[in-house]
Design a protein around this motif. Structure first.
Motif, PDB file in Angstrom:
ATOM      1  N   LEU A  83       0.820  -1.209   0.000  1.00 38.07           N
ATOM      2  CA  LEU A  83       0.000   0.000   0.000  1.00 38.07           C
ATOM      3  C   LEU A  83       0.851   1.255   0.000  1.00 38.07           C
ATOM      4  O   LEU A  83       0.440   2.281  -0.532  1.00 38.07           O
ATOM      5  CB  LEU A  83      -0.942  -0.003   1.212  1.00 38.07           C
ATOM      6  N   GLY A  84       2.034   1.186   0.587  1.00 40.71           N
ATOM      7  CA  GLY A  84       2.934   2.337   0.627  1.00 40.71           C
ATOM      8  C   GLY A  84       2.375   3.478   1.467  1.00 40.71           C
ATOM      9  O   GLY A  84       1.232   3.455   1.910  1.00 40.71           O
ATOM     10  N   GLY A  85       3.197   4.476   1.698  1.00 39.40           N
ATOM     11  CA  GLY A  85       2.780   5.631   2.477  1.00 39.40           C
ATOM     12  C   GLY A  85       2.443   5.262   3.899  1.00 39.40           C
ATOM     13  O   GLY A  85       3.055   4.392   4.493  1.00 39.40           O
ATOM     14  N   GLY A  86       1.438   5.883   4.437  1.00 35.82           N
ATOM     15  CA  GLY A  86       1.001   5.626   5.805  1.00 35.82           C
ATOM     16  C   GLY A  86      -0.454   5.191   5.849  1.00 35.82           C
ATOM     17  O   GLY A  86      -1.292   5.928   6.358  1.00 35.82           O
ATOM     18  N   PRO A  87      -0.764   4.017   5.331  1.00 36.50           N
ATOM     19  CA  PRO A  87      -2.172   3.595   5.306  1.00 36.50           C
ATOM     20  C   PRO A  87      -2.705   3.330   6.715  1.00 36.50           C
ATOM     21  O   PRO A  87      -1.955   2.991   7.623  1.00 36.50           O
ATOM     22  CB  PRO A  87      -2.146   2.301   4.485  1.00 36.50           C
ATOM     23  N   SER A  88      -3.999   3.472   6.867  1.00 33.09           N
ATOM     24  CA  SER A  88      -4.631   3.196   8.164  1.00 33.09           C
ATOM     25  C   SER A  88      -4.633   1.694   8.428  1.00 33.09           C
ATOM     26  O   SER A  88      -4.496   0.879   7.505  1.00 33.09           O
ATOM     27  CB  SER A  88      -6.078   3.705   8.165  1.00 33.09           C
ATOM     28  N   ASN A  89      -4.781   1.336   9.697  1.00 36.38           N
ATOM     29  CA  ASN A  89      -4.861  -0.082  10.047  1.00 36.38           C
ATOM     30  C   ASN A  89      -6.041  -0.755   9.360  1.00 36.38           C
ATOM     31  O   ASN A  89      -5.956  -1.913   8.964  1.00 36.38           O
ATOM     32  CB  ASN A  89      -4.967  -0.257  11.565  1.00 36.38           C
ATOM     33  N   ALA A  90      -7.150  -0.026   9.204  1.00 36.21           N
ATOM     34  CA  ALA A  90      -8.323  -0.587   8.532  1.00 36.21           C
ATOM     35  C   ALA A  90      -8.010  -0.895   7.070  1.00 36.21           C
ATOM     36  O   ALA A  90      -8.405  -1.939   6.540  1.00 36.21           O
ATOM     37  CB  ALA A  90      -9.507   0.369   8.635  1.00 36.21           C
ATOM     38  N   ARG A  91      -7.284  -0.001   6.421  1.00 31.75           N
ATOM     39  CA  ARG A  91      -6.912  -0.216   5.014  1.00 31.75           C
ATOM     40  C   ARG A  91      -5.957  -1.394   4.887  1.00 31.75           C
ATOM     41  O   ARG A  91      -6.074  -2.211   3.975  1.00 31.75           O
ATOM     42  CB  ARG A  91      -6.279   1.059   4.443  1.00 31.75           C
ATOM     43  N   ILE A  92      -5.002  -1.520   5.809  1.00 34.56           N
ATOM     44  CA  ILE A  92      -4.064  -2.644   5.789  1.00 34.56           C
ATOM     45  C   ILE A  92      -4.824  -3.945   6.026  1.00 34.56           C
ATOM     46  O   ILE A  92      -4.592  -4.946   5.337  1.00 34.56           O
ATOM     47  CB  ILE A  92      -2.943  -2.458   6.833  1.00 34.56           C
ATOM     48  N   ALA A  93      -5.755  -3.942   6.986  1.00 32.83           N
ATOM     49  CA  ALA A  93      -6.538  -5.152   7.271  1.00 32.83           C
ATOM     50  C   ALA A  93      -7.339  -5.586   6.048  1.00 32.83           C
ATOM     51  O   ALA A  93      -7.438  -6.787   5.757  1.00 32.83           O
ATOM     52  CB  ALA A  93      -7.463  -4.909   8.459  1.00 32.83           C
ATOM     53  N   LYS A  94      -7.879  -4.637   5.315  1.00 27.18           N
ATOM     54  CA  LYS A  94      -8.633  -4.955   4.097  1.00 27.18           C
ATOM     55  C   LYS A  94      -7.708  -5.576   3.050  1.00 27.18           C
ATOM     56  O   LYS A  94      -8.069  -6.538   2.364  1.00 27.18           O
ATOM     57  CB  LYS A  94      -9.296  -3.689   3.554  1.00 27.18           C
ATOM     58  N   GLU A  95      -6.501  -5.046   2.943  1.00 24.95           N
ATOM     59  CA  GLU A  95      -5.521  -5.591   1.999  1.00 24.95           C
ATOM     60  C   GLU A  95      -5.074  -6.988   2.430  1.00 24.95           C
ATOM     61  O   GLU A  95      -4.865  -7.865   1.592  1.00 24.95           O
ATOM     62  CB  GLU A  95      -4.327  -4.644   1.871  1.00 24.95           C
TER      63      GLU A  95
END
Length: 124
Positions: A83-95
């Motif tokens: 995802l790069g950058g500083g994604p939120s934990n929710a965005r990382i969990a979705k990935e």
């Protein structure tokens, strides 16, 4: 109550009820162990002595948009890196969920928290 009364009469202290005793963590002396974020846990598991060290970025992708799992990797760290950058934990969990769906059979453990170095995972 009868046992407690006889213990008091004989000068013997009665033990506290088991439910009143709080478990203690022997390393901190407190009731519960400290909480650790998924990122901190990934760092500690990857290299416990050097958890503050940054890992080199992944620049080489494998064939057909795949990635080779390295020691210390997790779906969380791979997703965060993708995802790069500083994604939120929710965005990382979705990935992580997306990567698991793509690779569950390939991973073969039935456990999204258990991937092995040397496995090649699809990214797309």
């Amino acid at each position: 109550a009868v046992i407690g009364a006889s213990a008091l009469a004989s000068g013997v202290k009665a033990a506290a009820p088991a439910h009143a005793q709080q478990p203690t963590d022997t390393t901190t002396g407190q009731g519960a162990p400290p909480t650790v974020s998924p990122q901190q846990l990934d760092k500690q598991l990857a290299d416990p002595g050097k958890s503050d060290r940054k890992r080199p970025s992944r620049t080489a992708k494998g064939p057909n948009g795949s990635i080779l799992v390295r020691p210390g990797d997790s779906l969380w760290t791979i997703a965060h890196g993708e995802l790069g950058g500083g994604p939120s934990n929710a965005r990382i969990a979705k990935e992580v969920d997306r990567l698991w769906s793509l690779n569950a059979a390939r991973i073969g453990t039935g456990n999204r928290d258990l991937i092995r170095p040397g496995q090649r995972l699809k990214l797309r």
